[in-house]
Enzyme design. Structure first.
Site, PDB file in Angstrom:
ATOM      1  CE  LYS A  25      -1.974  -1.042   3.967  1.00 52.86           C
ATOM      2  NZ  LYS A  25      -1.261  -2.286   4.283  1.00 52.86           N
TER       3      LYS A  25
ATOM      4  NE  ARG B 145      -4.442  -1.233   9.915  1.00 62.66           N
ATOM      5  CZ  ARG B 145      -3.359  -0.714   9.327  1.00 62.66           C
ATOM      6  NH1 ARG B 145      -3.351   0.547   8.956  1.00 62.66           N
ATOM      7  NH2 ARG B 145      -2.298  -1.456   9.128  1.00 62.66           N
TER       8      ARG B 145
ATOM      9  NE  ARG C 267       7.146  -2.490   6.374  1.00 64.61           N
ATOM     10  CZ  ARG C 267       5.809  -2.476   6.374  1.00 64.61           C
ATOM     11  NH1 ARG C 267       5.152  -1.925   5.378  1.00 64.61           N
ATOM     12  NH2 ARG C 267       5.161  -3.028   7.362  1.00 64.61           N
TER      13      ARG C 267
ATOM     14  NE  ARG D  27       5.977  -0.238  10.432  1.00 63.98           N
ATOM     15  CZ  ARG D  27       4.848  -0.455   9.771  1.00 63.98           C
ATOM     16  NH1 ARG D  27       4.724  -0.028   8.527  1.00 63.98           N
ATOM     17  NH2 ARG D  27       3.860  -1.101  10.345  1.00 63.98           N
TER      18      ARG D  27
ATOM     19  NE  ARG E 257       1.994  -4.987  11.501  1.00 65.00           N
ATOM     20  CZ  ARG E 257       3.124  -4.808  10.835  1.00 65.00           C
ATOM     21  NH1 ARG E 257       4.261  -5.274  11.332  1.00 65.00           N
ATOM     22  NH2 ARG E 257       3.129  -4.169   9.708  1.00 65.00           N
TER      23      ARG E 257
HETATM   24  P1  ADP Z   1       1.238  -1.648   7.524  1.00 60.32           P
HETATM   25  O1  ADP Z   1       1.966  -0.735   6.588  1.00 60.32           O
HETATM   26  O2  ADP Z   1       2.064  -2.812   7.911  1.00 60.32           O
HETATM   27  O3  ADP Z   1      -0.114  -2.014   7.013  1.00 60.32           O
HETATM   28  P2  ADP Z   1       0.687   0.692   9.119  1.00 60.32           P
HETATM   29  O4  ADP Z   1       1.932   1.495   9.021  1.00 60.32           O
HETATM   30  O5  ADP Z   1      -0.443   1.087   8.246  1.00 60.32           O
HETATM   31  O6  ADP Z   1       1.027  -0.836   8.893  1.00 60.32           O
HETATM   32  O7  ADP Z   1       0.160   0.690  10.620  1.00 60.32           O
HETATM   33  C1  ADP Z   1       1.014   0.380  11.695  1.00 60.32           C
HETATM   34  C2  ADP Z   1       0.179   0.217  12.960  1.00 60.32           C
HETATM   35  O8  ADP Z   1      -0.474   1.466  13.257  1.00 60.32           O
HETATM   36  C3  ADP Z   1      -0.947  -0.806  12.876  1.00 60.32           C
HETATM   37  O9  ADP Z   1      -0.502  -2.115  13.170  1.00 60.32           O
HETATM   38  C4  ADP Z   1      -1.920  -0.261  13.936  1.00 60.32           C
HETATM   39  O10 ADP Z   1      -1.484  -0.570  15.246  1.00 60.32           O
HETATM   40  C5  ADP Z   1      -1.794   1.246  13.765  1.00 60.32           C
HETATM   41  N1  ADP Z   1      -2.757   1.780  12.775  1.00 60.32           N
HETATM   42  C6  ADP Z   1      -2.495   2.359  11.581  1.00 60.32           C
HETATM   43  N2  ADP Z   1      -3.623   2.739  10.962  1.00 60.32           N
HETATM   44  C7  ADP Z   1      -4.643   2.376  11.774  1.00 60.32           C
HETATM   45  C8  ADP Z   1      -6.056   2.485  11.697  1.00 60.32           C
HETATM   46  N3  ADP Z   1      -6.664   3.028  10.620  1.00 60.32           N
HETATM   47  N4  ADP Z   1      -6.783   1.997  12.732  1.00 60.32           N
HETATM   48  C9  ADP Z   1      -6.201   1.456  13.811  1.00 60.32           C
HETATM   49  N5  ADP Z   1      -4.881   1.318  13.950  1.00 60.32           N
HETATM   50  C10 ADP Z   1      -4.090   1.775  12.948  1.00 60.32           C
HETATM   51  P1  ADP Z   2       2.203  -1.838   3.236  1.00 56.18           P
HETATM   52  O1  ADP Z   2       2.235  -0.336   3.194  1.00 56.18           O
HETATM   53  O2  ADP Z   2       0.995  -2.423   2.577  1.00 56.18           O
HETATM   54  O3  ADP Z   2       2.410  -2.372   4.623  1.00 56.18           O
HETATM   55  P2  ADP Z   2       4.783  -1.629   1.849  1.00 56.18           P
HETATM   56  O4  ADP Z   2       4.463  -0.791   0.667  1.00 56.18           O
HETATM   57  O5  ADP Z   2       5.523  -1.013   2.964  1.00 56.18           O
HETATM   58  O6  ADP Z   2       3.437  -2.366   2.377  1.00 56.18           O
HETATM   59  O7  ADP Z   2       5.578  -2.922   1.314  1.00 56.18           O
HETATM   60  C1  ADP Z   2       6.085  -3.899   2.216  1.00 56.18           C
HETATM   61  C2  ADP Z   2       7.500  -4.298   1.785  1.00 56.18           C
HETATM   62  O8  ADP Z   2       7.433  -5.040   0.566  1.00 56.18           O
HETATM   63  C3  ADP Z   2       8.433  -3.122   1.506  1.00 56.18           C
HETATM   64  O9  ADP Z   2       9.735  -3.486   1.944  1.00 56.18           O
HETATM   65  C4  ADP Z   2       8.374  -2.932  -0.013  1.00 56.18           C
HETATM   66  O10 ADP Z   2       9.609  -2.443  -0.527  1.00 56.18           O
HETATM   67  C5  ADP Z   2       8.104  -4.354  -0.499  1.00 56.18           C
HETATM   68  N1  ADP Z   2       7.185  -4.414  -1.645  1.00 56.18           N
HETATM   69  C6  ADP Z   2       6.104  -3.622  -1.896  1.00 56.18           C
HETATM   70  N2  ADP Z   2       5.464  -4.010  -3.011  1.00 56.18           N
HETATM   71  C7  ADP Z   2       6.140  -5.088  -3.484  1.00 56.18           C
HETATM   72  C8  ADP Z   2       5.979  -5.950  -4.634  1.00 56.18           C
HETATM   73  N3  ADP Z   2       4.971  -5.782  -5.486  1.00 56.18           N
HETATM   74  N4  ADP Z   2       6.865  -6.947  -4.781  1.00 56.18           N
HETATM   75  C9  ADP Z   2       7.883  -7.130  -3.910  1.00 56.18           C
HETATM   76  N5  ADP Z   2       8.083  -6.368  -2.826  1.00 56.18           N
HETATM   77  C10 ADP Z   2       7.236  -5.349  -2.610  1.00 56.18           C
END
Ligand code: ADP
Ligand code: ADP
Ligand code: ZN
Length: 223
Positions: free
Chosen positions: A13, A88, A127, A161, A172
């Site tokens: 994302k 979420r 990551r 992270r 998660r």
């Molecule tokens: P990821 O990129 O792995 O999906 P995020 O960076 O979006 O994770 O979120 C990290 C953490 O922040 C989540 O595991 C949660 O604890 C909190 N968080 C982020 N967005 C939300 C939301 N919309 N509602 C509740 N918790 C959230």
């Molecule tokens: P999210 O925001 O959904 O938690 P991220 O965009 O941070 O996910 O992506 C998670 C990890 O996977 C990062 O280290 C990113 O560089 C890698 N990544 C993202 N998209 C792809 C893809 N299509 N193929 C391989 N690796 C990816």
């Protein structure tokens, strides 16, 4: 264009939202980034969110809705926004609908990135990001072009992270499956949900999303 990037942790994302922001100038609203900034700054929200985030659970709807309400009202969102990590829960989705209705803003698409659980674990545990500019990378799938140097800003300090550990990933994914995945039928019934193959390489996923954005814009132009 107002979009939601939807998918489990590690689906890509943030990566795709960054690319859309660069290409089209849309505002990127990442609730994870907002919360991490609040934790780092030691604000009241940060103090409340810290332990929940570390455990892999979800921060309360009240906090999240207040954060987005403030952010989405900023003028830069008027040129289009991409929500990354919000909503979420069903409550968050309903409150978002209310906010957008009040401001007469349309939600154009919810882009669902579909990725298998095993792949998500690999993505999350590899990551890392640039400490200075926040650019995202992956040990195997998106390394920096030159070892130890950020492609975007040239800095050499990187961070991982705290919640990107194998132990926390299970909680998660569990939170996603139980609280967030139920939003898919909610958006499907509104006709805004589009699924994209998130297992593909980054560039291919971007191409799929570009096609979706292109179609919406073409439709908007032709009335
Ligand atoms: P990821 O990129 O792995 O999906 P995020 O960076 O979006 O994770 O979120 C990290 C953490 O922040 C989540 O595991 C949660 O604890 C909190 N968080 C982020 N967005 C939300 C939301 N919309 N509602 C509740 N918790 C959230
Ligand atoms: P999210 O925001 O959904 O938690 P991220 O965009 O941070 O996910 O992506 C998670 C990890 O996977 C990062 O280290 C990113 O560089 C890698 N990544 C993202 N998209 C792809 C893809 N299509 N193929 C391989 N690796 C990816
Ligand atoms: Zn950088």
């Amino acid at each position: 264009m107002n979009l939601i990037m939807f998918g489990p942790p590690g689906a890509g994302k943030g990566t795709q939202a960054d690319l859309l922001q660069k290409k089209y100038g849309y505002a990127k609203l990442s609730t994870g980034d907002m919360l991490r900034a609040a934790v780092a700054a030691g604000t009241e929200v940060g103090l409340k969110a810290k332990a929940v985030m570390a455990s892999g659970g979800l921060v309360s709807d009240d906090i999240m809705i207040a954060l987005i309400r403030d952010r989405i009202a900023q003028p830069d969102c008027r040129g289009g926004f991409i929500l990354d990590g919000f909503p979420r829960t069903l409550t968050q989705a309903e409150e978002l609908d209310n906010m957008l209705a009040e401001e007469e803003i349309r939600l154009d698409r919810v882009i669902q990135l579909k990725v298998d659980d095993a792949k998500l674990v690999e993505r999350i545990t590899g990551r890392f990001s640039c400490k200075k500019c926040g650019a995202g990378y992956h040990d195997s799938f998106k390394p920096t072009r030159a070892a130890g140097v950020c492609d975007e800003c040239g800095a050499g300090d990187f961070v991982r992270r705290e919640d990107d550990k194998a132990e926390t990933v299970t909680s998660r994914l569990d939170a996603y499956n139980r609280q967030t995945a139920p939003l898919l039928p909610y958006y499907a019934s509104r006709g805004v949900l589009v699924a994209v193959d998130g297992m593909a390489e980054i560039d291919e996923v971007t191409r799929q999303i570009d096609r979706v954005v292109g179609e919406v814009e073409k439709f908007a132009k032709n009335g």
